[in-house]
Structure formats: structure tokens, C-alpha cells
Motif scaffolding. Structure first.
Motif, PDB file in Angstrom:
ATOM      1  N   VAL A 218      39.763  -2.554 -26.122  1.00  0.00           N
ATOM      2  CA  VAL A 218      40.247  -4.049 -25.884  1.00  0.00           C
ATOM      3  C   VAL A 218      40.751  -4.284 -27.357  1.00  0.00           C
TER       4      VAL A 218
ATOM      5  N   SER B  37      48.259 -10.282 -27.169  1.00  0.00           N
ATOM      6  CA  SER B  37      47.721 -11.613 -26.458  1.00  0.00           C
ATOM      7  C   SER B  37      48.072 -12.596 -27.053  1.00  0.00           C
TER       8      SER B  37
ATOM      9  N   TYR C 139      49.578  -4.499 -18.305  1.00  0.00           N
ATOM     10  CA  TYR C 139      48.204  -3.939 -17.527  1.00  0.00           C
ATOM     11  C   TYR C 139      48.594  -3.025 -16.566  1.00  0.00           C
TER      12      TYR C 139
ATOM     13  N   THR D 159      42.072  -3.652 -16.538  1.00  0.00           N
ATOM     14  CA  THR D 159      42.286  -4.907 -16.895  1.00  0.00           C
ATOM     15  C   THR D 159      40.710  -5.293 -17.490  1.00  0.00           C
ATOM     16  N   MET D 160      40.588  -6.459 -18.371  1.00  0.00           N
ATOM     17  CA  MET D 160      39.444  -6.909 -18.796  1.00  0.00           C
ATOM     18  C   MET D 160      38.701  -7.344 -17.654  1.00  0.00           C
TER      19      MET D 160
ATOM     20  N   ASP E 124      33.647  -7.006 -20.665  1.00  0.00           N
ATOM     21  CA  ASP E 124      34.164  -6.922 -21.822  1.00  0.00           C
ATOM     22  C   ASP E 124      34.373  -8.327 -22.681  1.00  0.00           C
TER      23      ASP E 124
ATOM     24  N   TRP F  65      35.546  -8.854 -26.641  1.00  0.00           N
ATOM     25  CA  TRP F  65      36.804  -9.226 -26.803  1.00  0.00           C
ATOM     26  C   TRP F  65      36.768 -10.514 -27.509  1.00  0.00           C
TER      27      TRP F  65
END
Length: 294
Positions: free
Chosen positions: A209, A216, A231, A237-238, A242, A246
């Protein structure tokens, strides 16, 4: 132009390359790093990076040696620089030159296909680097240090909120990969429809991440199509697992940007750090600006 090259570095270049001419100087004055596009007498074009103080040279050399895929494995040939010569002791390396135009500030920066390709490349750069029970603790300690040094640069109320959030995070063991470290359009090239990645000077073993934080807070803000394309290319994807890490990565990079930029006198970058801080705190309060998965 080459006066920033030390005698030892010049000796190594002569041994490695013979005679060469400088095509263009891309040096980074804020980081005391000389970056030259050169051409040898045989017509080969190369990139020379040299510094006696910056740790980025050694990181880039290590990235090529420890994680070949991150620096030019066969499945990335022509998409990332290939290491030709290096001396960590002398603080110098030579890579092949990749043709193309920097994506930042061009129409390619707004093209979803750019992000699909960039995501796909990042998936190949991210190679497993083991599990760490110390990474999160070390990053937390570093973030506390950034907060201490941010007094006077960020409003006290924001510092208090950041400290409260940092104290509440409890990330555990972390799966590491070979990250790029500064993955964004200023380090992507566009070449006849193909995206390439340069500058592994911040490469290191980190959680996956880490490489998504800058995007982002910049290119993904208000542009969900770019985020979705990225993505899609990345192929993941998260998820809830995460979330804590993150948040920690966002806290670290936001406050770290403010402090570092202030130290080197980069006012525009310092302000971008303050914007990151505000966005991170807004996400904490449940105000989630479009494009930011904080």
C-alpha cells in the motif's frame, strides 16, 4: 556541468564508459544528486546518477541487486532502467536510457490507459520480500519523530489530532514487497502509447500500500476513473486487513512531506503536505473526498 562528479566517480566513469558527452543535465539540486543523460562515442545512451551524500544512490543500487524484477527482470525489459555499472562506495551508478516523455503535466496524466499500465507494471515490480514484525513499529516511531519536528509548521489542533490517531493504531506483522517508493506520474514515461517507470532511488522493502499513497492524494482525487483503471491494472484492491497500515502510511507520508519540504526549502511541496494532512484528518472524521481511500 560535470564539476559535481568527484575525481573517484570520474575515474570510474572513464573506466566503464570511455569518452562520453553530456546530452542533458537532470540533476536534483535539493537532494545533492547529479543526474546526467550521456552518450558514449559508440552512440550508446545512458543515465549517470552520482552523489556523495544522498542515500538514494545506494537504495537504487540495492534495488537492482536485491530485487532484479524491480530493476529490470526479463518481464520488465524496456519498461524500467537496466543497471549497467555501479559503485555504492563511490555513490555512483549507470543505467540504460529509456526514451519517452515524463507523464506529469502531459495529456497522458489524464488518460485512464496510463494508469492501467502503471498499475500492471507495479504489480510486477512488487515482489515478495518476506514478513516483518518490526516495520510497523519502526514506521510509527518515525512518524512520532516527524510530529515532534512539525511544531510550528502545522496547526497545533491538527498535530493533536494526528497524534491521537497515531496512538490508536495497532498494526501487527506486515507482508513486505519490493516497492518503488515514489510511484507517481513524475516517475513515469510515455513512449508511443507505452508507459515506463524510472527512478528507483526510494526503493525498499515495504507493504504494497505504500506505493499508492501519493496517487491517492494527487491524481486520484476527484477522478475515480483513473483510480479504477489503476486498480484494474494492479489486479488487487485494499481490504479491511489493510486499513490500519494504510492509515499509518498516510499519516507518515503526510506529516513527513511537510517537515522534509520545509527543511529543503520546497514551499510548493510543503503546501502539498499540508493538504495531505488535512485530507487524512478529514477522512478520520468521516469526510472522505472523492478519490481518497484513506
Amino acid at each position: 556541468m560535470r564539476k559535481r562528479i568527484t575525481e573517484e566517480q570520474a575515474r570510474l566513469l572513464a573506466a566503464w564508459l570511455g569518452s562520453f558527452s553530456v546530452v542533458r543535465d537532470y540533476s536534483w539540486p535539493l537532494q545533492d544528486t547529479t543526474v546526467l543523460h550521456v552518450r558514449t562515442v559508440s552512440g550508446e545512451e545512458l543515465i549517470v546518477k552520482a552523489s556523495t551524500t544522498s542515500h538514494h544512490i545506494r537504495r537504487e543500487i540495492a534495488a537492482h541487486g536485491a530485487t532484479p524484477a524491480a530493476a529490470g527482470g526479463t518481464h520488465l525489459t524496456g519498461r524500467v532502467p537496466d543497471l549497467r555499472h555501479a559503485s555504492a562506495e563511490a555513490g555512483i551508478l549507470v543505467t540504460g536510457f529509456l526514451p519517452g516523455t515524463l507523464v506529469e503535466g502531459t495529456p497522458a496524466e489524464d488518460d485512464p490507459e496510463t494508469y492501467r499500465q502503471a498499475g500492471s507494471l507495479l504489480a510486477r515490480i512488487h515482489r515478495p520480500a518476506g514478513e516483518s514484525r518490526h516495520y510497523a513499529m519502526a514506521l510509527t516511531a518515525k512518524t512520532w519523530s516527524w510530529l515532534d519536528r512539525a511544531r510550528g509548521l502545522v496547526p497545533e489542533g491538527q498535530l493533536t489530532s494526528l497524534a491521537q490517531e497515531l496512538a490508536a493504531l495497532r498494526p501487527g506483522a506486515v507482508q513486505l514487497v519490493s516497492t518503488h517508493g515514489d510511484y507517481q506520474p513524475r516517475n513515469w514515461l510515455y513512449d508511443h502509447g507505452q508507459i515506463k517507470v524510472i527512478d528507483f532511488g526510494r526503493a525498499d522493502a515495504r507493504p504494497w500500500v505504500h506505493d499508492l499513497v501519493r496517487l491517492s492524494h494527487q491524481q486520484f482525487v476527484g477522478r475515480p476513473g483513473l483510480e479504477a483503471a489503476f486498480y484494474d491494472g494492479l489486479g488487487k484492491t485494499m481490504g479491511p486487513e489493510d486499513a490500519a497500515l494504510w492509515r499509518l502510511e498516510n499519516l507518515n507520508q503526510a506529516i513527513g512531506t511537510v517537515v522534509w519540504a520545509n527543511q529543503v526549502g520546497d514551499g510548493a511541496f510543503e503546501q502539498s503536505g499540508r493538504t495531505m494532512v488535512a485530507r487524512v484528518l478529514a477522512a478520520t472524521r468521516g469526510i472522505r473526498p472523492a478519490g481518497n481511500p484513506c
